[in-house]
Motif scaffolding. Structure first.
Motif, mmCIF file in Angstrom:
data_model
loop_
_atom_site.group_PDB
_atom_site.id
_atom_site.type_symbol
_atom_site.label_atom_id
_atom_site.label_comp_id
_atom_site.label_asym_id
_atom_site.label_seq_id
_atom_site.Cartn_x
_atom_site.Cartn_y
_atom_site.Cartn_z
ATOM 1 N N TYR A 69 -16.163 34.204 -3.424
ATOM 2 C CA TYR A 69 -14.892 33.965 -2.766
ATOM 3 C C TYR A 69 -14.986 34.429 -1.323
ATOM 4 C CZ TYR A 69 -9.861 34.237 -1.878
ATOM 5 O OH TYR A 69 -8.596 34.075 -1.354
ATOM 6 N N ARG A 85 -21.900 21.887 3.562
ATOM 7 C CA ARG A 85 -20.466 22.143 3.391
ATOM 8 C C ARG A 85 -20.100 23.400 4.154
ATOM 9 N NH1 ARG A 85 -17.730 19.891 -1.134
ATOM 10 N NH2 ARG A 85 -15.929 20.694 0.000
ATOM 11 N N ALA A 87 -17.309 26.621 4.392
ATOM 12 C CA ALA A 87 -16.336 27.371 3.602
ATOM 13 C C ALA A 87 -15.673 28.417 4.485
ATOM 14 C CB ALA A 87 -17.027 28.042 2.424
ATOM 15 N N ASP A 91 -11.559 30.156 0.113
ATOM 16 C CA ASP A 91 -12.394 29.199 -0.625
ATOM 17 C C ASP A 91 -13.250 29.901 -1.680
ATOM 18 O OD1 ASP A 91 -11.484 27.059 0.886
ATOM 19 O OD2 ASP A 91 -13.203 27.092 2.256
ATOM 20 N N VAL A 93 -16.648 29.414 -3.922
ATOM 21 C CA VAL A 93 -17.868 28.640 -3.720
ATOM 22 C C VAL A 93 -18.871 28.848 -4.846
ATOM 23 C CG1 VAL A 93 -17.639 28.681 -1.207
ATOM 24 C CG2 VAL A 93 -19.013 30.415 -2.322
ATOM 25 N N HIS A 94 -19.651 27.818 -5.075
ATOM 26 C CA HIS A 94 -20.841 27.880 -5.921
ATOM 27 C C HIS A 94 -21.969 27.311 -5.080
ATOM 28 C CE1 HIS A 94 -23.766 25.966 -8.724
ATOM 29 N NE2 HIS A 94 -23.797 27.223 -9.109
ATOM 30 N N ILE A 95 -22.978 28.131 -4.810
ATOM 31 C CA ILE A 95 -24.103 27.708 -3.985
ATOM 32 C C ILE A 95 -25.366 27.828 -4.838
ATOM 33 C CG2 ILE A 95 -25.379 28.072 -1.847
ATOM 34 C CD1 ILE A 95 -22.868 29.684 -0.853
ATOM 35 N N ASP A 113 -19.463 38.162 -3.806
ATOM 36 C CA ASP A 113 -20.474 37.395 -4.542
ATOM 37 C C ASP A 113 -20.597 37.938 -5.966
ATOM 38 O OD1 ASP A 113 -22.835 36.154 -5.503
ATOM 39 O OD2 ASP A 113 -23.687 36.095 -3.489
#
Length: 124
Positions: A69, A85, A87, A91, A93-95, A113
């Motif tokens: 986040y 992308r 962020a 937001d 996120v999934h990386i 994380d």
């Protein structure tokens, strides 16, 4: 069948179990939880994975999965296949493994994380 009892854990980001400094422009504060490590990343303006973490990791791109986040700042992530992308605050996120990233603008990026952080910003 034996069961493993989990215990309630509360850890403060102001007292991390481990601090993983980047070569420059930030660090990852890591807390060790029974469910896996979590971290609070600080990425200062001008931070770029390929300049600030790659020398530590020794790989061509980041090979760690990040799930988290964005608290502040903006970051662009570029996957090895060229997908890109941006962020920012608010937001999720999934990386997946296989990416580079960099901070956009002059605001420090702060990122929570929950991806586990195994091997992140650590020499291999």
């Amino acid at each position: 069948m034996a069961t493993v009892q989990e215990s309630l854990q509360v850890k403060s980001s102001s007292e991390p179990d481990e601090v993983r400094p980047y070569v420059d422009k930030g660090h990852m504060d890591v807390v060790h939880l029974s469910s896996g490590d979590a971290g609070l990343g600080t990425f200062e303006p001008g931070w770029r994975w390929s300049e600030c973490v790659k020398p530590i990791a020794g790989s061509d791109s980041c090979q760690v999965r990040h799930v988290g986040y964005m608290l502040s700042g903006r970051m662009v992530v570029t996957m090895d296949d060229g997908t890109e992308r941006e962020a920012g605050p608010g937001d999720f996120v999934h990386i997946p493994p296989g990416h580079d990233a960099y901070v956009v603008g002059d605001e420090t990026c702060r990122f929570i994380d929950f991806g586990g952080l195994a091997g992140y910003a650590q020499a291999h």
